[in-house]
Scaffold this motif. Sequence first.
Motif, short mmCIF file in Angstrom:
data_model
loop_
_atom_site.label_atom_id
_atom_site.label_comp_id
_atom_site.label_asym_id
_atom_site.label_seq_id
_atom_site.Cartn_x
_atom_site.Cartn_y
_atom_site.Cartn_z
N ASP A 6 -6.60 6.34 -7.27
CA ASP A 6 -5.60 5.33 -6.65
C ASP A 6 -5.11 5.58 -5.48
O ASP A 6 -4.99 4.90 -4.48
CB ASP A 6 -4.66 4.80 -7.67
N LEU B 38 0.77 -1.12 -0.06
CA LEU B 38 -0.05 0.03 -0.08
C LEU B 38 0.70 1.13 -0.02
O LEU B 38 0.63 2.28 -0.55
CB LEU B 38 -0.84 0.10 1.29
N SER C 267 2.49 1.74 -3.38
CA SER C 267 1.28 1.97 -4.18
C SER C 267 1.09 3.46 -4.27
O SER C 267 0.82 4.14 -5.26
CB SER C 267 -0.03 1.19 -4.16
N ILE C 268 1.26 3.94 -2.96
CA ILE C 268 0.79 5.48 -2.85
C ILE C 268 1.73 6.44 -3.40
O ILE C 268 1.82 7.22 -4.09
CB ILE C 268 0.60 5.85 -1.39
N VAL D 50 -7.62 2.97 2.38
CA VAL D 50 -7.49 1.52 2.86
C VAL D 50 -6.53 1.23 3.95
O VAL D 50 -6.70 0.51 4.99
CB VAL D 50 -7.01 0.57 1.45
N LEU D 51 -5.35 1.97 3.83
CA LEU D 51 -4.37 1.78 4.93
C LEU D 51 -4.84 2.39 6.22
O LEU D 51 -4.76 1.64 7.21
CB LEU D 51 -3.13 2.69 4.30
N ASP E 168 1.49 5.79 -7.37
CA ASP E 168 0.37 6.59 -8.04
C ASP E 168 0.56 8.15 -7.92
O ASP E 168 0.28 8.72 -8.67
CB ASP E 168 -0.98 6.33 -6.98
N SER F 88 -7.39 6.39 -2.49
CA SER F 88 -8.11 5.18 -2.06
C SER F 88 -7.00 4.24 -1.23
O SER F 88 -7.28 3.58 -0.21
CB SER F 88 -8.38 4.28 -3.55
N SER F 89 -5.90 3.99 -1.65
CA SER F 89 -4.81 3.35 -1.19
C SER F 89 -4.68 3.83 0.22
O SER F 89 -4.46 3.13 1.27
CB SER F 89 -3.60 3.41 -1.88
#
Length: 417
Positions: free
Chosen positions: A114, A78, A81-82, A121-122, A85, A117-118
């Motif tokens: 994204d 995550l 990904s952050i 989610v985290l 992104d 969202s990540s």
Amino acid sequence: HAFVDTGATILTYFAIKEAEKPADAEHHFGHGKVEALAALVETGFLFGLALLVIGEALRRFGESSVKIEAGWPVYAILALSIIIDFLRSRQLGLIAQEEHSEALEADAIHFASDLISSALVLIGIIATRYGFERGDEVASVAVAGFIAVAGYRLGRRTIDTLLDAAPHNLAPEIEKSVLQVPGVIAIQQLRLRSVGAEIIGEIIVSVARSLRMEQAAQIKVFVTEAIASVEPRALLTVVIEPVALDDETVIERTMLVAARRHLSIHNIIAQQVNDRLSIGVDIELDGAMPIGQAHAIATDFERAVRDEFGADVEIETHIEPFSPHVLTGVDVLPPIRNKIAQGLADFSKITQRIFDIHDVRVRETLGGWIVNYHCSIKSLLPVSEVHHALDDIERRMRDRSPEILHIVGHAEPEDHD
């Protein structure tokens, strides 16, 4: 969400490739709107994804207990990904802004969603880990809401493009710039729409109908430059619309009627007789032309004058011959030239307006002598008095020397350098 973005990115790639194709027989304005169509499809992806996420979140809310097991690889993925992104969204956003690409802008929004969202989610997983059992569901609802908002913003902009909505706030800026162009009286119509990276449309500007064709063409160039200074991407068709001005004189309007018919006219006399306008005009036509043809031309001109001023206008035309070719002339002998110069000097004293006769030239042609000369006049004399004085000299000279065909006197103010 990442899986959907992968498909969206592939779609963007092919959309940009298609949009770069030049105009053809079936697409006169090019293929730029393919980008808007791709962005609309991506908007559908976003809304579909938002519905799936919110549906799953609601389903989870209905369950009594949901166990989330997330080890360190999940947190690492995550976080990575952050970061990725953020870099992708920023870079794509800059390129989209530079290239004015709707497809790239849509992809940038996808990557930005994204990132958020990540992050959500985290936060949700961390909340669940520390005892907030519904943290994952709440984070999912927040993710779905953010995706839906991003989809709405992208979809609204894309639909505006597909429906040919004018670019926001651009029309007033173009109007302001064009109205500052010398010679532009008003803007009758301005239409704009976006096609890919370009903005196309049409602008109709009013100019005085008394302008020459070359002047109108120059104004058209200046209008195009004014539009480019506001928005270099704008490719507008500029239409010049001649209009009648309130301050046009009768003589100007009559000369315009003649100019439209490529007629040479002079000695326009306009009178207001009671409530009726009376106009007299000399029309110059080929001396070898049959009188029947010449009369038909004069009649057509008179009809056009009535269309311009009204059916009750009184219009009379006098047909005069003109030479359709350039006369061949030779300088006369010095004694003849001196005789003419002396006559001009003598008659100028009688007028008491003209003095200092100089630069006298006399040429002999098949039709007679052509006399050109310069003279001086008082600077404050009105044009009408100077004209009468020069005409008086010409009449006296032609009476004295019948060989003279024409005299051209150029009057200069006495303080002229």
